[in-house]
Design an enzyme around this catalytic site. Structure first.
Site, PDB file in Angstrom:
ATOM      1  CG  ASP A 128     -12.015   7.744  11.006  1.00  0.00           C
ATOM      2  OD1 ASP A 128     -10.981   7.540  10.343  1.00  0.00           O
ATOM      3  OD2 ASP A 128     -12.647   6.843  11.562  1.00  0.00           O
ATOM      4  CB  CYS A 144      14.038   5.943  13.192  1.00  0.00           C
ATOM      5  SG  CYS A 144      12.907   5.055  14.288  1.00  0.00           S
ATOM      6  CB  CYS A 181       4.759  -4.320  12.137  1.00  0.00           C
ATOM      7  SG  CYS A 181       3.183  -4.932  11.521  1.00  0.00           S
ATOM      8  CB  SER A 203      -5.561  -1.441  13.131  1.00  0.00           C
ATOM      9  OG  SER A 203      -6.538  -0.500  13.399  1.00  0.00           O
ATOM     10  CE  LYS A 237     -18.851  -5.403   7.288  1.00  0.00           C
ATOM     11  NZ  LYS A 237     -17.971  -4.523   6.501  1.00  0.00           N
ATOM     12  CB  CYS A 278       3.720   0.636  14.092  1.00  0.00           C
ATOM     13  SG  CYS A 278       2.010   1.050  13.718  1.00  0.00           S
ATOM     14  CB  CYS A 317       6.991   6.604  17.272  1.00  0.00           C
ATOM     15  SG  CYS A 317       7.574   8.024  16.335  1.00  0.00           S
TER      16      CYS A 317
HETATM   17  C1  B12 Z   1      -8.482   3.403   6.220  1.00  0.00           C
HETATM   18  C2  B12 Z   1      -7.898   3.791   7.543  1.00  0.00           C
HETATM   19  C3  B12 Z   1      -7.252   2.816   8.299  1.00  0.00           C
HETATM   20  C4  B12 Z   1      -6.939   1.438   7.731  1.00  0.00           C
HETATM   21  C5  B12 Z   1      -5.747   1.587   6.731  1.00  0.00           C
HETATM   22  C6  B12 Z   1      -4.614   2.476   7.281  1.00  0.00           C
HETATM   23  C7  B12 Z   1      -3.715   3.086   6.229  1.00  0.00           C
HETATM   24  N1  B12 Z   1      -2.494   3.355   6.601  1.00  0.00           N
HETATM   25  O1  B12 Z   1      -4.126   3.321   5.124  1.00  0.00           O
HETATM   26  C8  B12 Z   1      -6.632   0.630   9.023  1.00  0.00           C
HETATM   27  C9  B12 Z   1      -7.901  -0.047   9.496  1.00  0.00           C
HETATM   28  C10 B12 Z   1      -5.533  -0.425   8.887  1.00  0.00           C
HETATM   29  C11 B12 Z   1      -6.274   1.751   9.991  1.00  0.00           C
HETATM   30  C12 B12 Z   1      -5.504   1.549  11.121  1.00  0.00           C
HETATM   31  C13 B12 Z   1      -5.157   2.550  12.013  1.00  0.00           C
HETATM   32  N2  B12 Z   1      -5.635   3.791  12.049  1.00  0.00           N
HETATM   33 CO1  B12 Z   1      -6.705   4.526  10.604  1.00  0.00          CO
HETATM   34  N3  B12 Z   1      -7.635   5.418   9.240  1.00  0.00           N
HETATM   35  C14 B12 Z   1      -8.018   5.123   8.016  1.00  0.00           C
HETATM   36  C15 B12 Z   1      -8.644   6.316   7.280  1.00  0.00           C
HETATM   37  C16 B12 Z   1     -10.168   6.169   7.324  1.00  0.00           C
HETATM   38  C17 B12 Z   1      -8.178   6.496   5.820  1.00  0.00           C
HETATM   39  C18 B12 Z   1      -6.644   6.359   5.624  1.00  0.00           C
HETATM   40  C19 B12 Z   1      -6.275   6.417   4.169  1.00  0.00           C
HETATM   41  O2  B12 Z   1      -6.649   7.333   3.437  1.00  0.00           O
HETATM   42  N4  B12 Z   1      -5.508   5.424   3.672  1.00  0.00           N
HETATM   43  C20 B12 Z   1      -5.159   5.376   2.286  1.00  0.00           C
HETATM   44  C21 B12 Z   1      -3.649   5.449   2.021  1.00  0.00           C
HETATM   45  C22 B12 Z   1      -3.409   5.755   0.543  1.00  0.00           C
HETATM   46  O3  B12 Z   1      -3.169   6.475   2.758  1.00  0.00           O
HETATM   47  P1  B12 Z   1      -1.806   6.589   3.501  1.00  0.00           P
HETATM   48  O4  B12 Z   1      -1.526   5.563   4.489  1.00  0.00           O
HETATM   49  O5  B12 Z   1      -1.892   7.977   3.919  1.00  0.00           O
HETATM   50  O6  B12 Z   1      -0.763   6.353   2.308  1.00  0.00           O
HETATM   51  C23 B12 Z   1       0.264   7.308   2.157  1.00  0.00           C
HETATM   52  C24 B12 Z   1       1.650   6.743   2.335  1.00  0.00           C
HETATM   53  O7  B12 Z   1       1.656   5.392   1.942  1.00  0.00           O
HETATM   54  C25 B12 Z   1       2.454   7.701   1.458  1.00  0.00           C
HETATM   55  N5  B12 Z   1       3.468   7.079   0.653  1.00  0.00           N
HETATM   56  C26 B12 Z   1       3.308   6.126  -0.266  1.00  0.00           C
HETATM   57  N6  B12 Z   1       4.506   5.841  -0.797  1.00  0.00           N
HETATM   58  C27 B12 Z   1       5.426   6.626  -0.219  1.00  0.00           C
HETATM   59  C28 B12 Z   1       6.793   6.718  -0.411  1.00  0.00           C
HETATM   60  C29 B12 Z   1       7.506   7.664   0.340  1.00  0.00           C
HETATM   61  C30 B12 Z   1       8.974   7.740   0.121  1.00  0.00           C
HETATM   62  C31 B12 Z   1       6.834   8.494   1.257  1.00  0.00           C
HETATM   63  C32 B12 Z   1       7.583   9.523   2.040  1.00  0.00           C
HETATM   64  C33 B12 Z   1       5.446   8.368   1.460  1.00  0.00           C
HETATM   65  C34 B12 Z   1       4.759   7.430   0.707  1.00  0.00           C
HETATM   66  O8  B12 Z   1       1.546   8.306   0.527  1.00  0.00           O
HETATM   67  C35 B12 Z   1       0.240   7.818   0.712  1.00  0.00           C
HETATM   68  C36 B12 Z   1      -0.746   8.955   0.509  1.00  0.00           C
HETATM   69  O9  B12 Z   1      -0.406  10.036   1.323  1.00  0.00           O
HETATM   70  C37 B12 Z   1      -8.124   7.517   8.163  1.00  0.00           C
HETATM   71  C38 B12 Z   1      -9.090   8.692   8.293  1.00  0.00           C
HETATM   72  C39 B12 Z   1      -9.087   9.543   7.042  1.00  0.00           C
HETATM   73  N7  B12 Z   1     -10.237   9.834   6.496  1.00  0.00           N
HETATM   74  O10 B12 Z   1      -8.017   9.934   6.588  1.00  0.00           O
HETATM   75  C40 B12 Z   1      -7.870   6.849   9.541  1.00  0.00           C
HETATM   76  C41 B12 Z   1      -6.614   7.296  10.336  1.00  0.00           C
HETATM   77  C42 B12 Z   1      -5.470   7.313   9.368  1.00  0.00           C
HETATM   78  N8  B12 Z   1      -6.402   6.228  11.295  1.00  0.00           N
HETATM   79  C43 B12 Z   1      -5.932   6.641  12.397  1.00  0.00           C
HETATM   80  C44 B12 Z   1      -5.520   5.788  13.457  1.00  0.00           C
HETATM   81  C45 B12 Z   1      -5.304   6.418  14.820  1.00  0.00           C
HETATM   82  C46 B12 Z   1      -5.308   4.419  13.219  1.00  0.00           C
HETATM   83  C47 B12 Z   1      -4.647   3.390  14.156  1.00  0.00           C
HETATM   84  C48 B12 Z   1      -3.495   3.940  14.969  1.00  0.00           C
HETATM   85  C49 B12 Z   1      -5.747   2.814  15.099  1.00  0.00           C
HETATM   86  C50 B12 Z   1      -5.274   1.706  16.016  1.00  0.00           C
HETATM   87  N9  B12 Z   1      -4.598   2.006  17.124  1.00  0.00           N
HETATM   88  O11 B12 Z   1      -5.546   0.552  15.777  1.00  0.00           O
HETATM   89  C51 B12 Z   1      -4.180   2.307  13.144  1.00  0.00           C
HETATM   90  C52 B12 Z   1      -2.749   2.578  12.637  1.00  0.00           C
HETATM   91  C53 B12 Z   1      -2.260   1.600  11.611  1.00  0.00           C
HETATM   92  C54 B12 Z   1      -1.188   2.210  10.698  1.00  0.00           C
HETATM   93  N10 B12 Z   1       0.065   1.952  10.959  1.00  0.00           N
HETATM   94  O12 B12 Z   1      -1.548   2.943   9.767  1.00  0.00           O
HETATM   95  C55 B12 Z   1      -5.791   8.150  12.427  1.00  0.00           C
HETATM   96  C56 B12 Z   1      -4.304   8.523  12.271  1.00  0.00           C
HETATM   97  C57 B12 Z   1      -3.925   9.796  12.997  1.00  0.00           C
HETATM   98  C58 B12 Z   1      -2.527  10.212  12.658  1.00  0.00           C
HETATM   99  N11 B12 Z   1      -1.853  10.816  13.608  1.00  0.00           N
HETATM  100  O13 B12 Z   1      -2.051  10.036  11.544  1.00  0.00           O
HETATM  101  C59 B12 Z   1      -6.700   8.584  11.253  1.00  0.00           C
HETATM  102  C60 B12 Z   1      -6.247   9.826  10.455  1.00  0.00           C
HETATM  103  C61 B12 Z   1      -8.122   8.813  11.816  1.00  0.00           C
HETATM  104  C62 B12 Z   1      -8.236  10.162  12.535  1.00  0.00           C
HETATM  105  N12 B12 Z   1      -9.163  10.992  12.113  1.00  0.00           N
HETATM  106  O14 B12 Z   1      -7.511  10.490  13.447  1.00  0.00           O
HETATM  107  N13 B12 Z   1      -6.758   2.919   9.587  1.00  0.00           N
HETATM  108  S1  SF4 Z   2      -1.087  -1.161  13.902  1.00  0.00           S
HETATM  109 FE1  SF4 Z   2       1.037  -1.017  13.213  1.00  0.00          FE
HETATM  110  S2  SF4 Z   2       2.167  -2.573  14.372  1.00  0.00           S
HETATM  111 FE2  SF4 Z   2       0.010  -3.060  14.545  1.00  0.00          FE
HETATM  112  S3  SF4 Z   2      -0.310  -4.558  12.919  1.00  0.00           S
HETATM  113 FE3  SF4 Z   2      -0.906  -2.521  12.106  1.00  0.00          FE
HETATM  114  S4  SF4 Z   2       0.942  -1.788  11.123  1.00  0.00           S
HETATM  115 FE4  SF4 Z   2       1.571  -3.508  12.420  1.00  0.00          FE
HETATM  116  S1  SF4 Z   3       7.424   6.861  12.375  1.00  0.00           S
HETATM  117 FE1  SF4 Z   3       8.542   6.991  14.329  1.00  0.00          FE
HETATM  118  S2  SF4 Z   3       9.144   4.847  14.721  1.00  0.00           S
HETATM  119 FE2  SF4 Z   3       8.594   4.970  12.553  1.00  0.00          FE
HETATM  120  S3  SF4 Z   3      10.523   5.389  11.492  1.00  0.00           S
HETATM  121 FE3  SF4 Z   3       9.558   7.353  11.877  1.00  0.00          FE
HETATM  122  S4  SF4 Z   3      10.474   8.055  13.802  1.00  0.00           S
HETATM  123 FE4  SF4 Z   3      10.859   5.843  13.655  1.00  0.00          FE
END
Ligand code: B12
Ligand code: SF4
Ligand code: SF4
Length: 349
Positions: free
Chosen positions: A135, A192, A199, A217, A224, A245, A249
Site C-alpha cells: 500500500d 457488466c 457508485c 473512500s 483533510k 462498487c 460485483c
Molecule cells: C491511491 C489509492 C486509493 C485512492 C485512489 C484509488 C484509485 N483507484 O486510484 C482512494 C483513496 C480513492 C482509494 C480507495 C480505495 N482503495 Co485504495 N489504494 C490506493 C493506492 C495507494 C494507489 C492506487 C493507484 O496507484 N492509483 C493510481 C491509478 C493510476 O491507478 P489505477 O486505478 O490502477 O488506474 C488504472 C486504471 O484506471 C487503468 N485504466 C485506465 N484507463 C483504462 C482504460 C481501459 C480500457 C482499461 C482496461 C484500463 C484502464 O489503468 C490505470 C493504471 O493501471 C493502492 C495501493 C498501491 N500502492 O497500489 C490502494 C489500493 C488500490 N486500494 C485498495 C482498496 C481496498 C481500496 C478501497 C476498496 C477501500 C475502501 N473500501 O474504501 C477503495 C476502492 C475505491 C475504488 N473503486 O478504487 C486496494 C485494492 C485491492 C484490489 N483488490 O485491487 C489497494 C491495492 C491497497 C492494497 N494493498 O490492497 N484507494
Molecule cells: S468506493 Fe466505489 S462506490 Fe464508493 S464512492 Fe468510491 S468509487 Fe464510488
Molecule cells: S468490476 Fe465487477 S461489478 Fe464492475 S463491471 Fe467488472 S464484473 Fe461488473
C-alpha cells in the site's frame, strides 16, 4: 532463471502463510501502465494525494523504484465478508465502516506475512535481494497484480479474482531473481456495469477510471478539510471508506469468508455501530477504541467530521443534542460539520 521447483515451492509457501493468490511478472517498465498513471495525475484525479505525483517515476515501474529488480511477486490476501456489506444502508443512525477497516490494520497483517515469505525465499536463495511492499510505497500494486495473473483490474479499477471476487488485499515483493512470468489476468467484466451504476457519487468518469476526488473512500479517509457541500448528502452513513462498487460485483459469488485470513476477522463492535456513540469520542477515547485499526490513522477530528455528515444525513432528531454540542468544537472543521448537520436535521420532515 529460477528453477521451477523453487518457484512452485514459493507458491506453496505463500499459500501456507495465508495468501490466496500468488503470481509472477517482470519488473521492467510497461509503457501503457506509465502512460495511464500520467493521465490520471495529469487530469488531477488524485486530488490532494500529492504523494502520488511526488514519486511518479518510482511508481510508474518497479525498476523506476529499484533498478536492480528483475521480477515482481504479486500476492493477494482475502478479506471476504460473511455479511452483506450494504446491509446498513437502510439504517441511517448506524455508522457504516467499510469491510476492509472492520478488523486489524491490513498493512500490519499483510506486511508481516510478506516478510515471513521474504525470509523463506532468502534462506533458499541467499545471493538474491528483495523488497516487500503493501500500500504505502510508490508501487502500482493493481496493474502489477493483473500482470502477474492474480486477477484483472475491473471497471471499478480494483483487482477482481475469479476465485475471491473483489475482496483481496494486495502486496508485492520485488526480487533480483528471474522468475518465469505468469499469464496476465484476462478482463472478465464483459458487459457488466454494476459497479458503475452502484457508485453513490458518480466517481467513475468512464469504466476503468476513477476520479478519487468524488470517491467516498477518498473523501472520508484522505481528504483533510471540509467536504464540499454538494457531496455531503451523498456520503449517507458511510463514515470510513466505501464498499458499494466492490459489493455489487457478481464475481463475489465465488468469494468465501472461509478463505479470509484469520487475522483479518472483523471486530464485532464495528459491524453495526451507533453513530451516537462515535459522536462522543474525544481524542483519547478515539485512540483507545481504534488501537490496532487502520481507522486510527485519520485521527479523532476527521472521524467525528465524517460521523457528523452521517448524522446530518440521518435526519434523526434524537442525534440533535450531541450534534449541537459539537457546534462549538475546538476544531473548526468539526464545528462546521456540526452546524451543517444540525441544519439538515432541523430541515428533515
Ligand atoms: C491511491 C489509492 C486509493 C485512492 C485512489 C484509488 C484509485 N483507484 O486510484 C482512494 C483513496 C480513492 C482509494 C480507495 C480505495 N482503495 Co485504495 N489504494 C490506493 C493506492 C495507494 C494507489 C492506487 C493507484 O496507484 N492509483 C493510481 C491509478 C493510476 O491507478 P489505477 O486505478 O490502477 O488506474 C488504472 C486504471 O484506471 C487503468 N485504466 C485506465 N484507463 C483504462 C482504460 C481501459 C480500457 C482499461 C482496461 C484500463 C484502464 O489503468 C490505470 C493504471 O493501471 C493502492 C495501493 C498501491 N500502492 O497500489 C490502494 C489500493 C488500490 N486500494 C485498495 C482498496 C481496498 C481500496 C478501497 C476498496 C477501500 C475502501 N473500501 O474504501 C477503495 C476502492 C475505491 C475504488 N473503486 O478504487 C486496494 C485494492 C485491492 C484490489 N483488490 O485491487 C489497494 C491495492 C491497497 C492494497 N494493498 O490492497 N484507494
Ligand atoms: S468506493 Fe466505489 S462506490 Fe464508493 S464512492 Fe468510491 S468509487 Fe464510488
Ligand atoms: S468490476 Fe465487477 S461489478 Fe464492475 S463491471 Fe467488472 S464484473 Fe461488473
Amino acid at each position: 532463471m529460477v528453477n521451477a521447483e523453487l518457484q512452485d515451492d514459493l507458491r506453496t509457501e505463500a499459500q501456507r502463510l495465508g495468501f490466496v493468490a500468488c503470481g509472477f511478472t517482470s519488473a521492467a517498465p510497461d509503457p501503457q501502465r506509465a502512460a495511464r498513471l500520467e493521465e490520471y495525475l495529469g487530469e488531477g484525479r488524485h486530488g490532494s494525494m500529492e504523494w502520488m505525483e511526488a514519486r511518479k517515476a518510482q511508481r510508474a515501474s518497479p525498476q523506476g523504484l529499484w533498478p536492480e529488480a528483475r521480477s515482481v511477486i504479486a500476492l493477494g490476501m482475502s478479506y471476504a465478508p460473511d455479511i452483506d456489506p450494504l446491509a446498513l444502508e437502510s439504517q441511517p443512525e448506524k455508522a457504516r465502516v467499510s469491510v476492509y477497516a472492520q478488523g486489524r490494520d491490513y498493512h500490519d497483517v499483510v506486511k508481516k506475512t510478506l516478510k515471513a515469505l521474504a525470509r523463506w525465499l532468502i534462506e533458499r536463495a541467499p545471493e538474491s535481494e528483495l523488497k516487500v511492499f503493501v500500500d504505502t510505497a510508490p508501487v502500482m500494486e493493481k496493474p502489477l497484480g493483473e500482470a502477474a495473473g492474480i486477477g484483472w483490474q475491473g471497471k471499478h479499477t480494483n483487482v477482481v479474482s475469479r476465485n475471491h471476487g473483489s475482496w483481496l488485499f494486495l502486496g508485492a515483493i520485488y526480487s533480483t531473481l528471474d522468475f518465469a512470468h505468469d499469464t496476465p489476468g484476462r478482463d472478465l467484466c464483459g458487459s457488466c456495469r454494476a459497479c458503475q451504476d452502484a457508485c453513490p457519487t458518480d466517481a467513475f468518469p468512464s469504466p476503468y477510471k476513477l476520479d478519487a476526488r468524488r470517491c467516498i473512500s477518498y473523501l472520508t479517509i484522505e481528504h483533510k478539510g471540509e467536504v464540499e457541500e454538494d457531496l455531503r448528502p451523498l456520503l449517507g452513513n458511510r463514515i470510513y471508506g466505501c464498499d458499494d462498487c466492490l459489493a455489487v460485483c457478481p464475481w463475489n459469488k465465488f468469494a468465501d469468508a472461509a478463505h479470509r485470513h484469520l487475522k483479518l476477522a472483523p471486530r464485532q463492535e464495528l459491524a453495526a455501530p451507533d453513530l451516537a456513540a462515535f459522536l462522543q469520542f474525544d481524542d483519547a477515547g478515539f485512540r483507545q477504541f481504534f488501537s490496532g485499526s487502520p481507522i486510527k490513522r485519520i485521527g479523532r477530528n476527521r472521524f467525528v467530521r465524517n460521523c457528523l455528515y452521517a448524522a446530518g444525513n440521518s435526519g434523526s432528531a434524537g442525534l440533535a443534542p450531541l450534534v449541537r454540542g459539537l457546534c462549538s468544537d475546538d476544531d473548526p472543521i468539526v464545528a462546521d460539520a456540526a452546524r451543517w448537520a444540525l441544519a439538515r436535521i432541523s430541515a428533515a420532515p
